[in-house]
Design an enzyme around this catalytic site. Sequence first.
Site, PDB file in Angstrom:
ATOM      1  N   ASP A   1       0.859  -1.177   0.000  1.00 30.98           N
ATOM      2  CA  ASP A   1       0.000   0.000   0.000  1.00 30.98           C
ATOM      3  C   ASP A   1       0.894   1.226   0.000  1.00 30.98           C
ATOM      4  OD1 ASP A   1      -2.333   1.654   0.117  1.00 30.98           O
ATOM      5  OD2 ASP A   1      -3.357   0.030   1.170  1.00 30.98           O
TER       6      ASP A   1
ATOM      7  N   HIS B   1     -13.203  -1.461  -7.665  1.00 27.42           N
ATOM      8  CA  HIS B   1     -14.406  -0.621  -7.665  1.00 27.42           C
ATOM      9  C   HIS B   1     -14.070   0.833  -7.345  1.00 27.42           C
ATOM     10  CE1 HIS B   1     -15.546  -0.810  -3.090  1.00 27.42           C
ATOM     11  NE2 HIS B   1     -14.261  -0.653  -3.270  1.00 27.42           N
TER      12      HIS B   1
END
Length: 428
Positions: free
Chosen positions: A283, A329
């Site tokens: 991340d 998404h």
Amino acid sequence: MSSLSSIVRMEQLSALISEKEKLLTDFLASKELEAPSLSVDELAKLEVSPDDNKSFKARTELIKATRELHDIFLGPRETLMALAWGLQAIWEFKIAEAVPTNGYIRFEELSVKIEECTGKTILPFQFQILLRHAMTNQIFYEPQKGWVAHTQMSRLLATNPKSNAWVGFMTGDLFPAFANVVNAMKKSPGSQEPNETGVNVAYSQDLPFYDFVQLDKGCAMRYSRAIESHGSSEGTDILHGVVDGYPWANLGDATVVDMGGNMGYVSVAIAEVFPKLKFVVQDTKGMRSAEPLARVPQSLRDRVELTIHDFFDVQPIVAKAYLFRHVFHSFPDKYSIKILQSLVPALRKGARIIINNGMLPEPGTLSYVDERSIRTLDVVMLTVTNSRERELNDWRKLFRDADPRYKFLRAWKPSKSQLWFIEAEWNP
């Protein structure tokens, strides 16, 4: 609040609903009236007036009882999350934390306590307005006039950091964005850019949502905890949604790269059950504070590594599988394709792309609760990133457009999950 067991209360409510529904339908039949319907050509209003004393009262009692039964079946935690948008003042002024966990407090005392804790002056009558409205949604209750006590939902705000973070993130951080999504669509029609959203208009800034979130440590932590809270809600919990939902054992002794893996809680959960797997959790730098690093159990630190990597950059690690949970998404097709293309240099024949994400259903094929959940999330992603949830053919096309060497394998939904697995293989 009632000390009855929840089962007894459900039985009481069911009996009350049955009794009042019969009274109301008998009244309608006696008057040769129909009930309203949601169908477009049917009645839009129930023809019962206050003059129809018993029937009007029955209607009122039915509205209250069906709402309470709905909330009991949904559960305090899920109901609290669904009501988050109406809780801004309660969260901002830390009202839940100021009310005794067990016991009562006067509105006047609550006002003094809030001012001591937050430095903000809120008058007692303002608390009455806010809390008595919240009480209509089973958040707090008034055991006697002028006193405030917790319900299960309000106490969750005070005692559950994840629930508190969810409410704070939705009301404190995202509410302005929801109010500005239409303005963003008018300002940048047809945009697929992640920095032309309701978030950008609301905060008058040009950063994509995830970069903007990381500018403030408090906001970044609320976001992380909110995501973790969502990941443990019904139908999206890690055990049934991820750990039990994919055949991880088939990967053998392998390394899995968990891309956009936040604090690594998904990888930790899988690693605890499948000891042959190693995980590299990637991340951005903003997600790598001391707290997340410390949250990897000591017993797993040789198999779960938290690293810094932006998935738009070329992937440096050759691995058997690459996991994306709740990632795609967040990005419109333009950028989702770029994520898949950035993987290509590290891919070897047979490498798996494992996506755990929502899947838009054919309209009307899911239960009411499940369809409402995925449609709501669809709106949220449009609001914050100009993205969306996808249908099955959208996923097929996404891989095809990224690189024809991606072979779409299958998509399935585990029986106890709202989320799907979408899997593809690198086949040069």
